[in-house]
Write an enzyme that holds these catalytic residues in place. Structure first.
Site, mmCIF file in Angstrom:
data_model
loop_
_atom_site.group_PDB
_atom_site.id
_atom_site.type_symbol
_atom_site.label_atom_id
_atom_site.label_comp_id
_atom_site.label_asym_id
_atom_site.label_seq_id
_atom_site.Cartn_x
_atom_site.Cartn_y
_atom_site.Cartn_z
ATOM 1 N N THR A 105 -35.940 -65.914 -40.592
ATOM 2 C CA THR A 105 -34.675 -66.449 -40.051
ATOM 3 C C THR A 105 -33.554 -65.413 -40.060
ATOM 4 O OG1 THR A 105 -33.926 -67.364 -42.179
ATOM 5 C CG2 THR A 105 -35.274 -68.788 -40.763
ATOM 6 N N HIS A 154 -26.688 -65.613 -38.476
ATOM 7 C CA HIS A 154 -28.106 -65.923 -38.665
ATOM 8 C C HIS A 154 -28.392 -67.371 -38.266
ATOM 9 C CE1 HIS A 154 -28.229 -62.482 -41.795
ATOM 10 N NE2 HIS A 154 -28.754 -62.081 -40.670
ATOM 11 N N MET A 155 -29.452 -67.559 -37.534
ATOM 12 C CA MET A 155 -29.792 -68.870 -36.968
ATOM 13 C C MET A 155 -30.919 -69.522 -37.775
ATOM 14 S SD MET A 155 -27.860 -69.476 -34.258
ATOM 15 C CE MET A 155 -28.693 -70.245 -32.872
ATOM 16 N N HIS A 156 -30.680 -69.670 -39.075
ATOM 17 C CA HIS A 156 -31.714 -70.227 -39.954
ATOM 18 C C HIS A 156 -32.174 -71.609 -39.483
ATOM 19 C CE1 HIS A 156 -30.438 -67.086 -42.755
ATOM 20 N NE2 HIS A 156 -29.208 -67.570 -42.715
ATOM 21 N N ASP A 157 -31.243 -72.535 -39.409
ATOM 22 C CA ASP A 157 -31.588 -73.938 -39.184
ATOM 23 C C ASP A 157 -31.995 -74.246 -37.746
ATOM 24 O OD1 ASP A 157 -30.999 -74.203 -41.851
ATOM 25 O OD2 ASP A 157 -29.017 -75.088 -41.527
#
Length: 341
Positions: free
Chosen positions: A198, A264-267
C-alpha cells in the site's frame, strides 16, 4: 460481474473516505452495512463522517453502526495530525440528516453473517476491534463469512507508527491477534493488505487533476507543495471539492513527514481487493501479532516457510500494479462525482 455483498468496517479517516467513495462508485459493491471503530478519530466522529459521505453522494440509505470506542486492552490513540481534527482533512461535509443504527457493530457482523451464510465479504480498513469482538461472541463467524480483507500490518517493510508496526494493528494489537488466531480455521484465508504494497500506491496532485477532469469539474486545479494551509478548492463539483480539500491535508502530512507530496492509498486499494482479489499477488503465510515486545508491540510477524509448524492463516498481498489501480480509482470516482454533480 455480480455485486459483492460487503460488510465494511472503518475508522474514517481520509483514505477510508476514498475507499468508501470507490465502493459507492459502481454496482460491483453491495454495501450491506458500515460499522465504525475508533482509530484515526473517535468512533462517533467516524460514524458522522460515513453518514455525511453517503448523503453527499446521494447514495441510498446504508446502515451505519457504531462499534468499539476504545481498544480491547490499551488506551485509545488517534491520529488527527494525519487526518485532521474531524478525520477528513480540510473538507467540511454538510451535517448528515441520517441517524446511526441502534445495533452495535459486533451485532451487525454476527446477525448479517448468520442471515446470509457464506455470502458476505468483510472489509476492515481500521483497527480490528469490532471484528475481534464479533468473532469472540460468535466463534463460527469465520465459517459464516465468505472471506475477510484487512488493511493492516507490515511484513518486509518498515512500520508507519513504530519502526516495525503499522497503525491499524498498533491501535489494538490484542484485537488483531484474536482475528488472526480465530480466522485460521476459515476456508478462505483472510487477505492482508500491508504497507509492503500500500505504500507503493501513491496519489499525487496529477492524479487529483485527472480525477477532476474525469468528473467534468472546473476549474481543474493542481495542488502544489507550497500552497498555504488556508488554500481551499474552488471546484464546481461537490465531490471533487471535498475530496480535494481532504486530500490536500493528507498530502501536506506526507510532505511534512518527509515522504513527499503524495498520499498513500492504503484503504482504497484494500477496497479494490475486496471487490476483485485477482488485482493482487498473494502469498500464504502464518501471521501472528507481537504483544509482549517492549520495542515491537503490535508488529505483524509472517512465517512464510512453515518454521512454526502451523498452517497458514492469511494470504498476504506481496505485489500489485499501482498505476492500474490508480487509473481505475480515477475512472470510478470520477464517474461517481460526475453523476452527483
Amino acid at each position: 460481474m455480480a455485486a459483492v455483498p460487503l460488510l465494511v468496517d472503518v475508522d474514517t479517516g481520509i483514505d477510508d473516505s476514498l475507499a468508501l467513495l470507490y465502493l459507492l462508485a459502481g454496482p460491483e459493491a453491495e454495501l450491506v452495512a458500515i460499522t465504525c471503530t475508533a482509530g484515526n478519530v473517535p468512533a462517533r466522529q467516524v460514524a458522522t463522517n460515513n453518514l455525511a459521505w453517503l448523503e453527499l453522494c446521494s447514495h441510498p440509505p446504508v446502515e451505519v453502526a457504531l462499534g468499539a470506542e476504545v481498544p480491547i486492552v490499551q488506551a485509545l490513540m488517534t491520529t488527527e495530525e494525519t487526518h485532521g481534527p474531524q478525520g477528513i482533512g480540510y473538507a467540511e461535509l454538510p451535517a448528515p440528516t441520517r441517524s446511526i443504527s441502534e445495533r452495535h457493530a459486533a451485532q451487525v457482523w454476527i446477525e448479517e453473517a448468520r442471515r446470509r451464510p457464506g455470502e458476505l465479504t468483510g472489509l476492515v480498513t481500521g483497527p480490528l476491534t469490532n471484528l475481534a469482538l464479533a468473532v469472540t461472541l460468535e466463534p463460527d463467524l469465520p465459517h459464516l463469512l465468505r472471506r475477510v480483507v484487512l488493511m493492516g500490518g507490515a511484513f518486509n517493510h518498515p512500520g508507519n507508527t513504530a519502526p516495525t508496526t503499522e497503525w491499524n494493528i498498533a491501535v489494538d494489537p490484542e484485537a488483531a491477534k484474536i482475528v488472526f488466531d480465530r480466522f485460521a480455521v476459515a476456508v478462505n484465508r483472510p487477505i492482508v493488505c500491508g504497507l509492503d504494497v500500500t505504500e507503493r500506491i501513491a496519489l499525487t496532485p496529477e492524479h487529483l487533476r485527472r480525477l477532476a477532469e474525469a468528473a467534468g469539474s472546473t476549474p481543474v486545479e493542481l495542488l502544489r507543495p507550497d500552497d498555504g494551509d488556508d488554500d481551499r478548492s474552488r471546484a464546481s463539483n461537490v465531490v471533487i471539492k471535498q475530496v480535494s480539500d481532504a486530500v490536500r491535508f493528507y498530502l501536506q502530512f506526507h510532505r511534512d513527514s518527509g515522504r513527499g507530496f503524495i498520499a498513500h492509498m492504503h484503504d482504497p486499494f484494500a477496497a479494490a481487493v475486496a471487490l476483485d482479489p485477482t488485482i493482487a499477488v498473494l502469498r500464504p503465510a502464518t501471521v501472528d501479532v507481537e504483544l509482549a515486545g517492549t520495542l515491537t508491540r503490535g508488529q505483524t510477524v509472517a512465517d512464510w516457510d512453515g518454521l512454526w509448524g502451523r498452517q497458514p492463516n492469511a494470504e498476504v498481498v506481496v505485489d500489485a500494479d499501482p498505476a492500474a489501480f490508480l487509473d481505475a480509482f480515477i475512472e470510478r470516482v470520477g464517474a461517481l462525482a460526475r453523476r452527483v454533480g
